[in-house]
Write an enzyme that holds these catalytic residues in place. Structure first.
Site, short mmCIF file in Angstrom:
data_model
loop_
_atom_site.label_atom_id
_atom_site.label_comp_id
_atom_site.label_asym_id
_atom_site.label_seq_id
_atom_site.Cartn_x
_atom_site.Cartn_y
_atom_site.Cartn_z
N LYS A 44 0.84 -1.21 0.00
CA LYS A 44 0.00 0.00 0.00
C LYS A 44 0.87 1.26 0.00
O LYS A 44 0.61 2.21 -0.72
CB LYS A 44 -0.94 -0.02 1.21
N GLN B 105 -4.32 -1.73 9.90
CA GLN B 105 -4.29 -3.06 9.29
C GLN B 105 -4.82 -4.12 10.25
O GLN B 105 -4.43 -4.17 11.42
CB GLN B 105 -2.86 -3.40 8.85
N ASP C 222 -10.66 2.70 4.52
CA ASP C 222 -10.97 1.27 4.42
C ASP C 222 -12.48 1.06 4.29
O ASP C 222 -12.93 -0.02 3.89
CB ASP C 222 -10.50 0.54 5.68
N1 GUN Z 1 -6.74 -7.05 6.54
C1 GUN Z 1 -7.06 -7.75 5.42
N2 GUN Z 1 -7.55 -6.91 4.48
C2 GUN Z 1 -7.54 -5.67 5.01
C3 GUN Z 1 -7.90 -4.41 4.50
O1 GUN Z 1 -8.38 -4.23 3.37
N3 GUN Z 1 -7.73 -3.35 5.35
C4 GUN Z 1 -7.24 -3.51 6.61
N4 GUN Z 1 -7.13 -2.42 7.37
N5 GUN Z 1 -6.89 -4.68 7.10
C5 GUN Z 1 -7.03 -5.75 6.30
#
Ligand code: GUN
Length: 290
Positions: free
Chosen positions: A52, A96, A119
């Site tokens: 990311k 995350q 998110d």
């Molecule tokens: N864990 C797995 N996928 C995601 C996501 O898209 N965002 C976040 N914050 N955690 C994750």
């Protein structure tokens, strides 16, 4: 069979985003700024968060990685959330998941400013998306919708089944597929661990979205001729022949299923890159609104 190429599609969208960033710079405006909070050393989470951050660099966004040890307390993490909420230089951020078990994910989620929740996990954004109001759409389902759109996949009146009811993928995916707009207008079934006879439900579906994290779960006998198959699974399987020591395997038995489909996503290179680029889009939107 047409491969729904997430790498190609995401690259095209990234190019558009990068051009928008250049225009912002030319106008003397600040560039979008995404922060990512990572707790602990989970290998998969490290990989995703690094991807990311790298994507931010590629399009010219600012990014900030806040990496804290596994033993951070819930209170300390909440303080970081408060700082991110009040920091005017941050347009959006993610925390995350999964978080360590001693921290309440729900408490952290509720503390995030919905405007900065790129998110799309905060209940305000979930509610907005469910009601068709403007709000951040979770990146993975948003990416899948854009992939269907990019390839002009027909969805109206189709029977869709979403395997998995997670708040990150399954539930928002089902909500988006039933919306009264393209890509949507599907009749949606959500299947989960208590669902009876998933195989039969899949066989009568025109669109299958597999998001359960069980490698190779969707087999050829579960897929009807001409179906559209979207694979969200990314399980790491040990593989000594790889430098990393693992290979990624989707929820779909790709080699056997692909010949029966009209469209299918590969793993890797399908949904994954679309998720990352959609997070960038949400950050761009958050930045423009501020
Ligand atoms: N864990 C797995 N996928 C995601 C996501 O898209 N965002 C976040 N914050 N955690 C994750």
């Amino acid at each position: 069979m047409i491969l729904l190429d997430g790498n190609l599609t995401a690259s095209a969208i990234k190019k558009e985003i990068a051009e928008k960033v250049q225009r912002l710079i030319a106008e003397g405006k600040s560039v979008p700024h995404l922060a990512a909070v990572l707790v602990g050393e989970n290998g998969a989470s490290l990989t995703y968060v690094n991807a990311k951050v790298k994507a931010c660099e590629e399009v010219g966004f600012r990014s900030t990685l806040i990496h804290k040890p596994e033993n951070i307390s819930g209170e300390e993490l909440l303080e970081i959330i408060e700082q991110l909420n009040s920091d005017p230089s941050i347009d959006g951020y993610i925390v995350q998941q999964p978080l360590p078990l001693h921290i309440s994910e729900q408490q952290i989620l509720l503390a995030i400013d919905p405007a900065k929740d790129v998110d799309g996990f905060h209940p305000e954004n979930v509610g907005r998306v469910a009601l068709g109001l403007p709000g951040h759409i979770p990146a993975t389902p948003y990416g899948i919708i854009r992939l269907l759109d990019h390839y002009g996949v027909e969805t109206e009146g189709k029977n869709a089944i979403v395997l998995g009811r997670s708040h990150i993928v399954g539930l928002p995916m089902a909500i988006l597929l039933q919306r009264n707009e393209y890509p949507g207008n599907c009749t949606v079934t959500i299947a989960h661990s208590r669902t009876k006879d998933i195989a039969n439900l899949c066989r009568s579906s025109d669109i299958i979205v597999a998001a359960i994290g069980k490698p190779g779960f969707v087999t050829a006998d579960m897929v009807k001729e001409g179906a559209v198959v979207i694979d969200v699974g990314i399980t790491r399987l040990p593989d000594a022949s790889k430098k990393s020591g693992f290979r990624l395997k989707g929820d779909v038995d790709f080699d056997a299923v692909a010949p029966k489909t009209s469209f299918i996503t590969p793993v890797p290179g399908g949904v994954g890159p679309m998720t990352i680029v959609s997070l960038l889009s949400n950050t761009l939107i958050a930045s423009a609104k501020r």
